[in-house]
Design a protein around this motif. Sequence first.
Motif, PDB file in Angstrom:
ATOM      1  N   GLU A  69      -5.925  -7.351   2.148  1.00 36.17           N
ATOM      2  CA  GLU A  69      -4.649  -7.945   2.505  1.00 36.17           C
ATOM      3  C   GLU A  69      -4.213  -8.821   1.345  1.00 36.17           C
ATOM      4  O   GLU A  69      -5.003  -9.611   0.813  1.00 36.17           O
ATOM      5  CB  GLU A  69      -4.764  -8.797   3.765  1.00 36.17           C
ATOM      6  CG  GLU A  69      -3.447  -9.473   4.141  1.00 36.17           C
ATOM      7  CD  GLU A  69      -3.569 -10.429   5.315  1.00 36.17           C
ATOM      8  OE1 GLU A  69      -2.540 -11.058   5.666  1.00 36.17           O
ATOM      9  OE2 GLU A  69      -4.686 -10.557   5.868  1.00 36.17           O
TER      10      GLU A  69
ATOM     11  N   THR B 226       1.870  -0.328  18.221  1.00 34.60           N
ATOM     12  CA  THR B 226       0.937   0.069  17.182  1.00 34.60           C
ATOM     13  C   THR B 226       1.492   1.294  16.462  1.00 34.60           C
ATOM     14  O   THR B 226       2.552   1.813  16.812  1.00 34.60           O
ATOM     15  CB  THR B 226      -0.462   0.345  17.741  1.00 34.60           C
ATOM     16  OG1 THR B 226      -1.395   0.460  16.664  1.00 34.60           O
ATOM     17  CG2 THR B 226      -0.488   1.611  18.581  1.00 34.60           C
TER      18      THR B 226
ATOM     19  N   ASP C 219      -0.849  -0.388  10.126  1.00 34.95           N
ATOM     20  CA  ASP C 219       0.288  -1.277   9.967  1.00 34.95           C
ATOM     21  C   ASP C 219       1.444  -0.395   9.522  1.00 34.95           C
ATOM     22  O   ASP C 219       1.368   0.835   9.596  1.00 34.95           O
ATOM     23  CB  ASP C 219      -0.007  -2.409   8.973  1.00 34.95           C
ATOM     24  CG  ASP C 219       0.725  -3.713   9.327  1.00 34.95           C
ATOM     25  OD1 ASP C 219       1.954  -3.655   9.503  1.00 34.95           O
ATOM     26  OD2 ASP C 219       0.072  -4.764   9.438  1.00 34.95           O
ATOM     27  N   ASN C 220       2.480  -1.035   9.004  1.00 36.06           N
ATOM     28  CA  ASN C 220       3.694  -0.318   8.625  1.00 36.06           C
ATOM     29  C   ASN C 220       3.528   0.293   7.229  1.00 36.06           C
ATOM     30  O   ASN C 220       4.199  -0.098   6.278  1.00 36.06           O
ATOM     31  CB  ASN C 220       4.888  -1.288   8.671  1.00 36.06           C
ATOM     32  CG  ASN C 220       6.198  -0.623   8.348  1.00 36.06           C
ATOM     33  OD1 ASN C 220       6.408   0.555   8.637  1.00 36.06           O
ATOM     34  ND2 ASN C 220       7.095  -1.362   7.727  1.00 36.06           N
TER      35      ASN C 220
ATOM     36  N   SER D 281       1.310  -1.190   2.835  1.00 35.89           N
ATOM     37  CA  SER D 281       2.108  -1.481   4.022  1.00 35.89           C
ATOM     38  C   SER D 281       3.190  -2.507   3.733  1.00 35.89           C
ATOM     39  O   SER D 281       3.010  -3.430   2.933  1.00 35.89           O
ATOM     40  CB  SER D 281       1.231  -1.965   5.188  1.00 35.89           C
ATOM     41  OG  SER D 281       0.664  -3.230   4.910  1.00 35.89           O
TER      42      SER D 281
ATOM     43  N   ASP E 272       5.320  -5.477   5.278  1.00 38.14           N
ATOM     44  CA  ASP E 272       5.147  -6.420   6.384  1.00 38.14           C
ATOM     45  C   ASP E 272       6.457  -6.825   7.059  1.00 38.14           C
ATOM     46  O   ASP E 272       6.465  -7.640   7.998  1.00 38.14           O
ATOM     47  CB  ASP E 272       4.398  -7.673   5.921  1.00 38.14           C
ATOM     48  CG  ASP E 272       5.227  -8.563   4.998  1.00 38.14           C
ATOM     49  OD1 ASP E 272       6.364  -8.181   4.621  1.00 38.14           O
ATOM     50  OD2 ASP E 272       4.737  -9.656   4.636  1.00 38.14           O
TER      51      ASP E 272
ATOM     52  N   GLN F 292       2.852  -9.037  10.893  1.00 40.88           N
ATOM     53  CA  GLN F 292       2.428  -7.884  10.119  1.00 40.88           C
ATOM     54  C   GLN F 292       1.834  -8.358   8.800  1.00 40.88           C
ATOM     55  O   GLN F 292       1.942  -9.536   8.442  1.00 40.88           O
ATOM     56  CB  GLN F 292       3.609  -6.937   9.872  1.00 40.88           C
ATOM     57  CG  GLN F 292       4.147  -6.319  11.147  1.00 40.88           C
ATOM     58  CD  GLN F 292       5.331  -5.403  10.874  1.00 40.88           C
ATOM     59  OE1 GLN F 292       6.479  -5.793  11.038  1.00 40.88           O
ATOM     60  NE2 GLN F 292       5.043  -4.190  10.441  1.00 40.88           N
ATOM     61  N   ARG F 293       1.194  -7.411   8.068  1.00 44.50           N
ATOM     62  CA  ARG F 293       0.498  -7.789   6.847  1.00 44.50           C
ATOM     63  C   ARG F 293       0.861  -6.843   5.701  1.00 44.50           C
ATOM     64  O   ARG F 293       1.253  -5.694   5.921  1.00 44.50           O
ATOM     65  CB  ARG F 293      -1.021  -7.746   7.058  1.00 44.50           C
ATOM     66  CG  ARG F 293      -1.517  -8.717   8.114  1.00 44.50           C
ATOM     67  CD  ARG F 293      -3.044  -8.696   8.212  1.00 44.50           C
ATOM     68  NE  ARG F 293      -3.543  -7.456   8.788  1.00 44.50           N
ATOM     69  CZ  ARG F 293      -4.846  -7.160   8.885  1.00 44.50           C
ATOM     70  NH1 ARG F 293      -5.761  -8.004   8.420  1.00 44.50           N
ATOM     71  NH2 ARG F 293      -5.238  -6.017   9.427  1.00 44.50           N
TER      72      ARG F 293
END
Length: 343
Positions: A80, A272, A304-305, A325, A327, A333-334
Amino acid sequence: MRKYLGPVLAALLAACATTPEVGWQARHAANELAREAVRFAEQPLPNAWTPVETTTAPVALNAPIYEDGGAALVFAGGVEIRSDFNRFHGLSDIDFAADGRTFWSIVDEGLLVRGRVVLDAQGRLTGVEGIETRPLTDPDGQSLIPKYLADAEGMALTPDGELLVSFEREHRVWRYDPDDGRWLGERVIPDFAFPENDGMEGIAAARLQGAYWATGENGGWWLCRIEACETVMAPPAAAPGEDALRVTSLDANPVADTIFVLERAYHASRNTNTIRISQLHGADQSRANPWERLAEFTAPATVDNFEGIAAVRRPDGGVRLYILSDDNFNPGQRTLLMAFDVR
């Protein structure tokens, strides 16, 4: 590759096509200028690379099949990325230099990012370093501030050393110098009325000189040469379902004539995502099915996205994939960077 893309993508890239509402640009210009003034409350960044302090924390995948060597992809570390810089959010795509370490990314609020991945002695991803950012600019050298101008979604580093960036809302593909960030010109885009917020989510450099592949978030696949774009698969008329997988990023295989594809589905009912990574063997006419699914995972695996994918050549001649990803400027979100080695 054209011979195979049509029937394969027909089932994968379902989409609807609507013409943007008359006057949307003027309304968005006013609304987004006000929003940006509140959000950032600052002058545009200087038109130069500016160092950004970041920290990283290790992230597990929580999907044993991709960790024990039993699948086509092997998890090779994840982190992250965090920063106190209030614009280091919304990273939407990623691509790498030939050294396999230096990367560029884009922020969907109009920024260009570059840095390097940090690997341990076994080659696993353990962090990032040297992060810098600068504004994406227009032909006059001015920063892209309003969201309707700055919504960068796709990026590709071409063999001749240019960065292609695709934007949605005001749909276009612009060329930038990866070293000094200069605007170099525009590229032809598909002759298609993309919906306002569903544009060219995925682009990738093609092997043909000066050509690139483009996919729409809600469907469609095009091969764009210098003079025009060829429709490989038009977006179907039917709208995708709420849980449908949508293409979010593409990248060319650095060691073979294939394309890696990242897809994501958001499941609102359980908050999710499902992530799928595939490889398209369009030039291999010996394959009965050119579409090869490499991985698919959802919670409790780490999801995640994920909106960016990049393929790099490993020192041993194999291929590593990185997925990134976005966020969404959302504290829930991350910004995740995950690595996978292709077996």
